[in-house]
Write a protein that holds these residues in place. Sequence first.
Motif, PDB file in Angstrom:
ATOM      1  N   MET A  17       0.848  -1.182   0.000  1.00 40.11           N
ATOM      2  CA  MET A  17       0.000   0.000   0.000  1.00 40.11           C
ATOM      3  C   MET A  17       0.884   1.233   0.000  1.00 40.11           C
ATOM      4  O   MET A  17       1.786   1.356   0.821  1.00 40.11           O
ATOM      5  CB  MET A  17      -0.924  -0.003   1.221  1.00 40.11           C
ATOM      6  CG  MET A  17      -1.920   1.133   1.247  1.00 40.11           C
ATOM      7  SD  MET A  17      -3.087   1.070  -0.137  1.00 40.11           S
ATOM      8  CE  MET A  17      -3.756   2.731  -0.068  1.00 40.11           C
ATOM      9  N   GLY A  18       0.601   2.131  -0.951  1.00 38.39           N
ATOM     10  CA  GLY A  18       1.370   3.357  -1.093  1.00 38.39           C
ATOM     11  C   GLY A  18       0.599   4.574  -0.613  1.00 38.39           C
ATOM     12  O   GLY A  18      -0.634   4.633  -0.727  1.00 38.39           O
ATOM     13  N   PHE A  19       1.338   5.555  -0.119  1.00 38.29           N
ATOM     14  CA  PHE A  19       0.747   6.760   0.455  1.00 38.29           C
ATOM     15  C   PHE A  19       1.471   7.999  -0.051  1.00 38.29           C
ATOM     16  O   PHE A  19       2.698   8.052  -0.056  1.00 38.29           O
ATOM     17  CB  PHE A  19       0.841   6.720   1.987  1.00 38.29           C
ATOM     18  CG  PHE A  19       0.096   5.579   2.599  1.00 38.29           C
ATOM     19  CD1 PHE A  19      -1.201   5.737   3.050  1.00 38.29           C
ATOM     20  CD2 PHE A  19       0.693   4.328   2.698  1.00 38.29           C
ATOM     21  CE1 PHE A  19      -1.893   4.669   3.605  1.00 38.29           C
ATOM     22  CE2 PHE A  19       0.002   3.252   3.245  1.00 38.29           C
ATOM     23  CZ  PHE A  19      -1.294   3.422   3.703  1.00 38.29           C
ATOM     24  N   ASP A  20       0.692   8.993  -0.450  1.00 43.09           N
ATOM     25  CA  ASP A  20       1.206  10.325  -0.727  1.00 43.09           C
ATOM     26  C   ASP A  20       1.408  11.009   0.630  1.00 43.09           C
ATOM     27  O   ASP A  20       0.932  10.516   1.655  1.00 43.09           O
ATOM     28  CB  ASP A  20       0.185  11.076  -1.592  1.00 43.09           C
ATOM     29  CG  ASP A  20       0.669  12.439  -2.045  1.00 43.09           C
ATOM     30  OD1 ASP A  20       1.900  12.654  -2.089  1.00 43.09           O
ATOM     31  OD2 ASP A  20      -0.178  13.286  -2.355  1.00 43.09           O
ATOM     32  N   ILE A  63       5.380   7.560  -1.397  1.00 45.18           N
ATOM     33  CA  ILE A  63       5.835   8.119  -2.679  1.00 45.18           C
ATOM     34  C   ILE A  63       5.289   9.538  -2.764  1.00 45.18           C
ATOM     35  O   ILE A  63       4.071   9.736  -2.804  1.00 45.18           O
ATOM     36  CB  ILE A  63       5.343   7.291  -3.882  1.00 45.18           C
ATOM     37  CG1 ILE A  63       5.713   5.807  -3.736  1.00 45.18           C
ATOM     38  CG2 ILE A  63       5.921   7.862  -5.183  1.00 45.18           C
ATOM     39  CD1 ILE A  63       5.107   4.908  -4.806  1.00 45.18           C
ATOM     40  N   THR A  64       6.194  10.512  -2.788  1.00 43.93           N
ATOM     41  CA  THR A  64       5.776  11.907  -2.751  1.00 43.93           C
ATOM     42  C   THR A  64       6.573  12.748  -3.748  1.00 43.93           C
ATOM     43  O   THR A  64       7.730  12.442  -4.034  1.00 43.93           O
ATOM     44  CB  THR A  64       5.920  12.483  -1.317  1.00 43.93           C
ATOM     45  OG1 THR A  64       5.548  13.853  -1.317  1.00 43.93           O
ATOM     46  CG2 THR A  64       7.325  12.324  -0.785  1.00 43.93           C
ATOM     47  N   GLY A  65       5.942  13.770  -4.234  1.00 42.98           N
ATOM     48  CA  GLY A  65       6.576  14.650  -5.208  1.00 42.98           C
ATOM     49  C   GLY A  65       7.521  15.658  -4.590  1.00 42.98           C
ATOM     50  O   GLY A  65       8.380  16.205  -5.269  1.00 42.98           O
ATOM     51  N   ARG A  66       7.375  15.918  -3.301  1.00 46.52           N
ATOM     52  CA  ARG A  66       8.236  16.882  -2.629  1.00 46.52           C
ATOM     53  C   ARG A  66       9.303  16.160  -1.822  1.00 46.52           C
ATOM     54  O   ARG A  66       9.181  14.962  -1.569  1.00 46.52           O
ATOM     55  CB  ARG A  66       7.396  17.774  -1.701  1.00 46.52           C
ATOM     56  CG  ARG A  66       6.381  18.625  -2.461  1.00 46.52           C
ATOM     57  CD  ARG A  66       5.442  19.387  -1.552  1.00 46.52           C
ATOM     58  NE  ARG A  66       6.100  20.087  -0.461  1.00 46.52           N
ATOM     59  CZ  ARG A  66       6.653  21.298  -0.539  1.00 46.52           C
ATOM     60  NH1 ARG A  66       6.635  21.941  -1.687  1.00 46.52           N
ATOM     61  NH2 ARG A  66       7.209  21.867   0.507  1.00 46.52           N
ATOM     62  N   ARG A  81      10.077   0.935   5.368  1.00 48.94           N
ATOM     63  CA  ARG A  81      11.317   0.641   4.643  1.00 48.94           C
ATOM     64  C   ARG A  81      11.412   1.290   3.275  1.00 48.94           C
ATOM     65  O   ARG A  81      12.501   1.403   2.726  1.00 48.94           O
ATOM     66  CB  ARG A  81      11.475  -0.878   4.463  1.00 48.94           C
ATOM     67  CG  ARG A  81      11.538  -1.636   5.770  1.00 48.94           C
ATOM     68  CD  ARG A  81      11.751  -3.126   5.594  1.00 48.94           C
ATOM     69  NE  ARG A  81      10.868  -3.703   4.590  1.00 48.94           N
ATOM     70  CZ  ARG A  81      11.214  -4.692   3.761  1.00 48.94           C
ATOM     71  NH1 ARG A  81      12.422  -5.201   3.816  1.00 48.94           N
ATOM     72  NH2 ARG A  81      10.356  -5.172   2.894  1.00 48.94           N
ATOM     73  N   HIS A  82      10.297   1.701   2.718  1.00 44.80           N
ATOM     74  CA  HIS A  82      10.289   2.197   1.338  1.00 44.80           C
ATOM     75  C   HIS A  82       9.838   3.660   1.295  1.00 44.80           C
ATOM     76  O   HIS A  82       8.677   3.954   1.578  1.00 44.80           O
ATOM     77  CB  HIS A  82       9.369   1.348   0.459  1.00 44.80           C
ATOM     78  CG  HIS A  82       9.614  -0.119   0.578  1.00 44.80           C
ATOM     79  ND1 HIS A  82      10.724  -0.735   0.030  1.00 44.80           N
ATOM     80  CD2 HIS A  82       8.910  -1.093   1.203  1.00 44.80           C
ATOM     81  CE1 HIS A  82      10.674  -2.025   0.299  1.00 44.80           C
ATOM     82  NE2 HIS A  82       9.585  -2.269   1.009  1.00 44.80           N
ATOM     83  N   LEU A  83      10.756   4.549   0.941  1.00 48.20           N
ATOM     84  CA  LEU A  83      10.467   5.973   0.835  1.00 48.20           C
ATOM     85  C   LEU A  83      11.056   6.507  -0.466  1.00 48.20           C
ATOM     86  O   LEU A  83      12.245   6.312  -0.736  1.00 48.20           O
ATOM     87  CB  LEU A  83      11.064   6.749   2.011  1.00 48.20           C
ATOM     88  CG  LEU A  83      11.051   8.278   1.901  1.00 48.20           C
ATOM     89  CD1 LEU A  83       9.624   8.818   1.841  1.00 48.20           C
ATOM     90  CD2 LEU A  83      11.821   8.896   3.071  1.00 48.20           C
ATOM     91  N   PHE A  84      10.222   7.167  -1.241  1.00 48.11           N
ATOM     92  CA  PHE A  84      10.652   7.799  -2.486  1.00 48.11           C
ATOM     93  C   PHE A  84      10.160   9.247  -2.466  1.00 48.11           C
ATOM     94  O   PHE A  84       8.950   9.484  -2.448  1.00 48.11           O
ATOM     95  CB  PHE A  84      10.075   7.056  -3.698  1.00 48.11           C
ATOM     96  CG  PHE A  84      10.506   5.624  -3.777  1.00 48.11           C
ATOM     97  CD1 PHE A  84      11.667   5.263  -4.452  1.00 48.11           C
ATOM     98  CD2 PHE A  84       9.760   4.631  -3.152  1.00 48.11           C
ATOM     99  CE1 PHE A  84      12.074   3.930  -4.512  1.00 48.11           C
ATOM    100  CE2 PHE A  84      10.147   3.298  -3.210  1.00 48.11           C
ATOM    101  CZ  PHE A  84      11.310   2.953  -3.889  1.00 48.11           C
ATOM    102  N   GLN A  85      11.101  10.194  -2.466  1.00 43.56           N
ATOM    103  CA  GLN A  85      10.765  11.617  -2.436  1.00 43.56           C
ATOM    104  C   GLN A  85      11.225  12.306  -3.716  1.00 43.56           C
ATOM    105  O   GLN A  85      12.129  11.827  -4.397  1.00 43.56           O
ATOM    106  CB  GLN A  85      11.424  12.298  -1.236  1.00 43.56           C
ATOM    107  CG  GLN A  85      10.930  11.794   0.109  1.00 43.56           C
ATOM    108  CD  GLN A  85      11.323  12.722   1.232  1.00 43.56           C
ATOM    109  OE1 GLN A  85      10.647  13.713   1.467  1.00 43.56           O
ATOM    110  NE2 GLN A  85      12.412  12.391   1.923  1.00 43.56           N
ATOM    111  N   ASP A  89       7.226  10.755 -11.502  1.00 40.61           N
ATOM    112  CA  ASP A  89       6.385   9.698 -12.067  1.00 40.61           C
ATOM    113  C   ASP A  89       6.131   8.621 -11.004  1.00 40.61           C
ATOM    114  O   ASP A  89       6.857   7.632 -10.905  1.00 40.61           O
ATOM    115  CB  ASP A  89       7.058   9.098 -13.303  1.00 40.61           C
ATOM    116  CG  ASP A  89       6.174   8.113 -14.051  1.00 40.61           C
ATOM    117  OD1 ASP A  89       5.126   7.689 -13.511  1.00 40.61           O
ATOM    118  OD2 ASP A  89       6.544   7.741 -15.186  1.00 40.61           O
ATOM    119  N   LYS A  90       5.094   8.822 -10.209  1.00 42.06           N
ATOM    120  CA  LYS A  90       4.774   7.907  -9.111  1.00 42.06           C
ATOM    121  C   LYS A  90       4.383   6.525  -9.629  1.00 42.06           C
ATOM    122  O   LYS A  90       4.679   5.516  -8.993  1.00 42.06           O
ATOM    123  CB  LYS A  90       3.663   8.491  -8.239  1.00 42.06           C
ATOM    124  CG  LYS A  90       4.070   9.770  -7.531  1.00 42.06           C
ATOM    125  CD  LYS A  90       2.915  10.334  -6.720  1.00 42.06           C
ATOM    126  CE  LYS A  90       3.304  11.645  -6.068  1.00 42.06           C
ATOM    127  NZ  LYS A  90       2.215  12.183  -5.234  1.00 42.06           N
TER     128      LYS A  90
END
Length: 178
Positions: A17-20, A63-66, A81-85, A89-90
Amino acid sequence: MMLRPDTRERASQLRLMGFDVDGVLTNGDLYFTPAGDEIKVFSSLDGHGLKMLQDCGVEVVIITGRKSGMVERRVENLGIRHLFQGVKDKRAVMAGLCRDLGIQTREAGYIGDDVVDLPVLLSCGFSATVADGHDYVKQHVHMVTSRGGGRGAVREVCDFILDAQGKLTPMLENYLLP
């Protein structure tokens, strides 16, 4: 809460499950100190929901754009464990993580609040937005929460997923033990 007819079945299959962040994990307001430092406010209710989701075997990804050091600290505090800032392209990030984890996209979900989230929302097996999300997004997701971003919406989604998987009641009953 608004649900499409097959939402519960979709949530029952989730393994990821992904979250903005802005507008989902926070209320979307941007606060800056006079020195230019950013301040974000997170809900402890949401945080516990994220921990419960992880404890029941659902991988969590942010997963966030900022980009924000505050988000890094929050994610670390929650054991995510998973962070993408700074992501443009999410959808591509989610697809890559699914591939790396051996998870089908129908077993992945995402919650976002604005039109920039639509590509990833539409690519996942389960999609949600917050009560105060953009109206156009609400037309295209499986679930619209009754709570707003940063005010319990994430917990609402976590509880819904855990309930759909038959894990919520046993988990809550553990808190009743002496």
